[in-house]
Design an enzyme around this catalytic site. Structure first.
Site, mmCIF file in Angstrom:
data_model
loop_
_atom_site.group_PDB
_atom_site.id
_atom_site.type_symbol
_atom_site.label_atom_id
_atom_site.label_comp_id
_atom_site.label_asym_id
_atom_site.label_seq_id
_atom_site.Cartn_x
_atom_site.Cartn_y
_atom_site.Cartn_z
ATOM 1 N N SER A 152 4.352 0.702 1.491
ATOM 2 C CA SER A 152 2.893 0.803 1.407
ATOM 3 C C SER A 152 2.338 2.137 0.926
ATOM 4 C CB SER A 152 2.262 0.463 2.763
ATOM 5 O OG SER A 152 2.267 -0.931 2.973
ATOM 6 N N LYS A 188 0.104 2.061 -2.063
ATOM 7 C CA LYS A 188 -1.348 1.867 -2.022
ATOM 8 C C LYS A 188 -2.096 3.123 -2.487
ATOM 9 C CE LYS A 188 -1.501 -1.689 1.613
ATOM 10 N NZ LYS A 188 -0.085 -2.016 1.845
ATOM 11 N N SER A 222 -3.336 -0.528 6.513
ATOM 12 C CA SER A 222 -2.373 -0.907 5.476
ATOM 13 C C SER A 222 -2.501 -2.374 5.092
ATOM 14 C CB SER A 222 -0.939 -0.609 5.932
ATOM 15 O OG SER A 222 -0.096 -0.398 4.822
#
Length: 401
Positions: free
Chosen positions: A104, A107, A161
């Site tokens: 993640s 991102k 997230s």
């Protein structure tokens, strides 16, 4: 042999024996039981030019730190890097350009690509495709038909997230249509290339695993430098709690969610960052903090949660970085301007086993190869066979005499 070495020197600017002479130093590691994890995906083939982005000393799989610096912390992270976000100095690293799977922290590349394109106050309607995420993966809780502001989606992305928020933001940044998400992923890869992040190739906007998806500790620092330059990004990642509003159609109650990055609760001067985890990637982390007029960022990939969680390993790296005197450096974070000035057309595509074609393009010739240098190479390559032929004929004459 001398001719071959001369050709190598002209092509790369590095003597043939330079890489062999530089012994790799193992990165400090704690003693832990071998974790139960799936095998790592096969990375793309390494490109010598890409491994040297930011400085020749960064072209290593091992440890690189300033001379006479204190020993860095022993971490489970497979690779890591500490840099000064303002000066661009790389203070130290472990395998900075080694390909790793992002999870993640990817991102942040979505944010670097799209955060300035979208109006935080704009309200959007969530589609069914936005919720097309891996079952059991992290989600902030968007509902089909629900209406949310862009700011709420960024908070859901950074604090919780949310992979659903990542899909919605990517779709909108790509024009809002069915191909919006794919358009944004392509833009993410273009952004990475413009930043000089040559080990980075995005397949999903969220960091959920995808074939051929990679990044590196160095690339994450380049991406973090863009993100932390954004006032909106800094505001979002320092937010401790936020609220997902209730919806009338469908009727769903609102609820509060928290920032999962423990650095902001426990580290003086913390500026925030991003956590990440998938079973394949293991733990990844990006965290920044300011102290005594300096702003540092720590990036790490491929870590285990014991004996220290990702954010705790990031905190250890930040402590180590702040212990170094200002001006300490083993390399630098390249700027987009430097990348643009040194770029050459990339026309060849190299796809390694397990790699994903697009985003693995490589230049047909090393950056900075001048016409004169190319001519020198041509002369060497043309002249070498002739010299060999003369030498063979001379030996034959000597043998007959």
């Amino acid at each position: 042999m001398a001719a071959c070495a001369a050709v190598l020197l002209v092509l790369t600017g590095v003597p043939a024996t330079a890489s062999a002479a530089r012994a790799e130093i193992p990165c400090p590691k704690p003693k832990i039981a071998k974790p139960s994890a799936p095998p790592r995906p096969t990375p793309p083939a390494e490109v010598a030019e890409d491994m040297r982005v930011g400085g020749d000393d960064l072209a290593t799989h091992g440890l690189v730190v300033p001379e006479n610096s204190p020993k860095p912390p022993a971490l489970t992270a497979t690779t890591w890097l500490v840099a000064d976000l303002e000066t661009g100095e790389v203070l130290g690293a472990c395998g900075p350009h080694v390909h790793q799977t992002p999870a993640s922290v990817q991102k942040m590349l979505l944010a670097a690509t799209a955060i300035d394109q979208l109006d935080p106050a704009q309200k959007i309607t969530v589609t069914r495709g936005d919720l097309d995420i891996e079952p059991g993966s992290s989600a902030v809780g968007l509902v089909v038909g629900g209406q949310y502001t862009i700011a709420t989606l960024w908070l859901g992305l950074m604090l919780n997230s949310g992979n659903d928020a990542a899909n919605a933001l990517a779709r909108l940044a790509g024009g809002g249509g069915k191909d919006g998400l794919a358009t944004t992923v392509a833009a993410m890869n273009a952004k990475a290339a413009a930043l000089g992040a040559r080990q980075t190739h995005a397949v999903t906007p969220s960091g959920l695993d995808g074939k051929g998806q990679f990044t590196s500790a160095y690339d994450l620092a380049l991406i973090a430098r863009v993100c932390f330059a954004s006032d909106d990004f800094r505001k979002y990642v320092l937010t401790k709690t936020a609220r997902l509003p209730a919806q009338k159609k469908p009727k769903v109650g609102g609820f509060q969610f928290q920032n999962e990055n423990k650095l902001i609760y426990n580290y003086p001067g913390a500026l925030g960052g991003k956590t990440g985890f998938t079973t394949l990637a293991r733990h990844s982390y990006v965290g920044a903090a300011t102290r005594d007029g300096r702003t540092l960022v720590a990036t790490l990939l491929g870590a285990e949660a014991r004996p220290l969680r990702g954010w705790e390993q990031g905190a250890k790296l930040l402590d180590w970085g702040f212990s170094l005197p200002a001006g300490s450096s083993v390399g630098n974070l390249v700027t987009p301007e430097e990348v643009a000035a040194s770029s050459t057309p990339r026309v060849e595509k190299t796809t390694a086993a397990g790699g994903g074609g697009a985003g693995n393009e490589r230049p047909s010739a090393p950056a900075g190869l001048t016409v004169a240098a190319a001519a020198s190479v041509a002369v060497l390559l043309t002249g070498t066979p002739l010299l060999l032929l003369i030498a063979v004929r001379r030996r034959r004459r000597m043998a007959r005499s």
